[in-house]
Design an enzyme around this catalytic site. Structure first.
Site, PDB file in Angstrom:
ATOM      1  N   GLY A  47       0.841  -1.197   0.000  1.00 13.35           N
ATOM      2  CA  GLY A  47       0.000   0.000   0.000  1.00 13.35           C
ATOM      3  C   GLY A  47       0.869   1.237   0.000  1.00 13.35           C
ATOM      4  N   SER A  51      -0.141   4.271   4.682  1.00 16.74           N
ATOM      5  CA  SER A  51      -1.401   3.504   4.667  1.00 16.74           C
ATOM      6  C   SER A  51      -1.567   2.626   5.905  1.00 16.74           C
ATOM      7  CB  SER A  51      -1.475   2.633   3.410  1.00 16.74           C
ATOM      8  OG  SER A  51      -0.413   1.682   3.383  1.00 16.74           O
ATOM      9  N   GLY A  52      -0.568   2.587   6.763  1.00 17.22           N
ATOM     10  CA  GLY A  52      -0.699   1.817   8.001  1.00 17.22           C
ATOM     11  C   GLY A  52      -0.168   0.398   7.929  1.00 17.22           C
ATOM     12  N   ASP A  77      11.434  -0.136   5.867  1.00 17.32           N
ATOM     13  CA  ASP A  77      12.405   0.839   6.357  1.00 17.32           C
ATOM     14  C   ASP A  77      13.543   0.148   7.099  1.00 17.32           C
ATOM     15  OD1 ASP A  77      10.936   2.864   5.268  1.00 17.32           O
ATOM     16  OD2 ASP A  77      10.336   3.779   7.163  1.00 17.32           O
ATOM     17  N   ARG A  80      16.012  -1.602   4.818  1.00 15.22           N
ATOM     18  CA  ARG A  80      16.894  -0.672   4.097  1.00 15.22           C
ATOM     19  C   ARG A  80      18.023  -0.144   4.989  1.00 15.22           C
ATOM     20  NH1 ARG A  80      16.017   1.341  -0.928  1.00 15.22           N
ATOM     21  NH2 ARG A  80      14.079   0.774  -2.011  1.00 15.22           N
ATOM     22  N   ARG A  94      14.176  -0.746  -6.909  1.00 16.07           N
ATOM     23  CA  ARG A  94      12.925  -1.177  -6.267  1.00 16.07           C
ATOM     24  C   ARG A  94      12.676  -2.657  -6.547  1.00 16.07           C
ATOM     25  NH1 ARG A  94       9.215   2.981  -4.708  1.00 16.07           N
ATOM     26  NH2 ARG A  94       9.836   5.071  -5.368  1.00 16.07           N
ATOM     27  N   ILE A 120       6.038  -1.109   0.574  1.00 18.04           N
ATOM     28  CA  ILE A 120       5.146  -0.441  -0.376  1.00 18.04           C
ATOM     29  C   ILE A 120       4.957  -1.321  -1.602  1.00 18.04           C
ATOM     30  CG2 ILE A 120       4.882   1.530  -1.943  1.00 18.04           C
ATOM     31  CD1 ILE A 120       6.314   3.257   0.147  1.00 18.04           C
ATOM     32  N   SER A 121       6.057  -1.859  -2.132  1.00 17.18           N
ATOM     33  CA  SER A 121       6.055  -2.759  -3.302  1.00 17.18           C
ATOM     34  C   SER A 121       5.051  -2.282  -4.352  1.00 17.18           C
ATOM     35  CB  SER A 121       5.768  -4.204  -2.891  1.00 17.18           C
ATOM     36  OG  SER A 121       4.706  -4.320  -1.983  1.00 17.18           O
ATOM     37  N   GLY A 169      10.668  10.573  -7.710  1.00 14.18           N
ATOM     38  CA  GLY A 169      10.262   9.182  -7.851  1.00 14.18           C
ATOM     39  C   GLY A 169       9.506   8.659  -6.649  1.00 14.18           C
TER      40      GLY A 169
END
Length: 219
Positions: A47, A51-52, A77, A80, A94, A120-121, A169
């Site tokens: 998401g 978005s939680g 996060d 990374r 990504r 997020i994907s 981006g």
């Protein structure tokens, strides 16, 4: 040994080497799952930023532990900061970001872990590639929320920075987010009014799904 010779016998380049073989362990997945009393799986939270995803994933982890289940969150996060610290936010990076965590999540699931992946994907093809690797133990959780609500929340100030051109981006602003079409779980986090569903309620709905699909017990 010369550098040219060293390159010629580099056995760590798996794609070019014939010396690296797959080794099967002495304890299979089913045995591990019986010991844990659960079935390994990958819940893939996808998401928009804000978005939680992580909030619900960590809430779910806590609720599962209260029920005696073993779960682990792999947060985008956090990853990374270590494993994927050398990757940026280009399309290629990504893709590699998702490929790596997909492989890690598969290893976790094969060990019997209920694996909660919060990334997020944004691209369908990357999520599909992970689904194909994990198989029928892949559960896509789409955290559905209007972009306007995410921008209003903006907990990290990223949308504001993206709108100001300080971040390039950024997903949802100048880079696309491709919504899942047939996610196993579609969680309506909020509507246009911005009222957020309670994370604990969302976690309980996911637990109901896991229970119904037999992931919370071992055969």
């Amino acid at each position: 040994m010369t550098h040219a010779r060293a390159r010629a016998v580099d056995a760590y380049k798996v794609g070019e080497s014939t010396n690296i073989k797959w080794h099967e362990g002495a304890v299979d997945r089913e045995t591990r799952e019986r010991a844990l009393g659960q079935r390994g799986c990958v819940l893939w939270f996808t998401g928009l930023s804000g978005s939680g995803k992580s909030t619900v994933a960590y809430t779910l982890e806590h609720e599962l532990f209260k029920r005696g289940k073993i779960a682990q969150v792999l947060d985008g996060d956090n990853i990374r900061h270590g494993l994927n610290s050398n990757l940026g936010f280009t399309a290629a990076d990504r893709e590699e970001n998702i490929r790596r965590i997909g492989e890690v999540s598969k290893l976790y699931a094969d060990s019997g872990m209920i694996t909660l992946v919060s990334f997020i994907s944004p691209y369908k093809k990357d999520r599909l590639a992970v689904r194909e690797r994990v198989g029928d133990r892949f559960v896509e959780v789409y955290m559905k929320i209007p972009l306007s609500v995410c921008e209003e929340r903006d907990p990290k100030g990223l949308y504001k920075a993206a709108r100001a051109g300080k971040i390039k981006g950024f997903t949802g602003i100048d880079d696309p987010y491709e919504e899942p079409v047939n996610a196993e779980i579609e969680m309506e986090v909020a509507k246009e009014d911005g009222v957020l569903a309670p994370p604990r309620d969302m976690a309980h709905k996911i637990i109901e799904y896991l229970d119904a699909k037999g992931f919370l017990k071992a055969d």
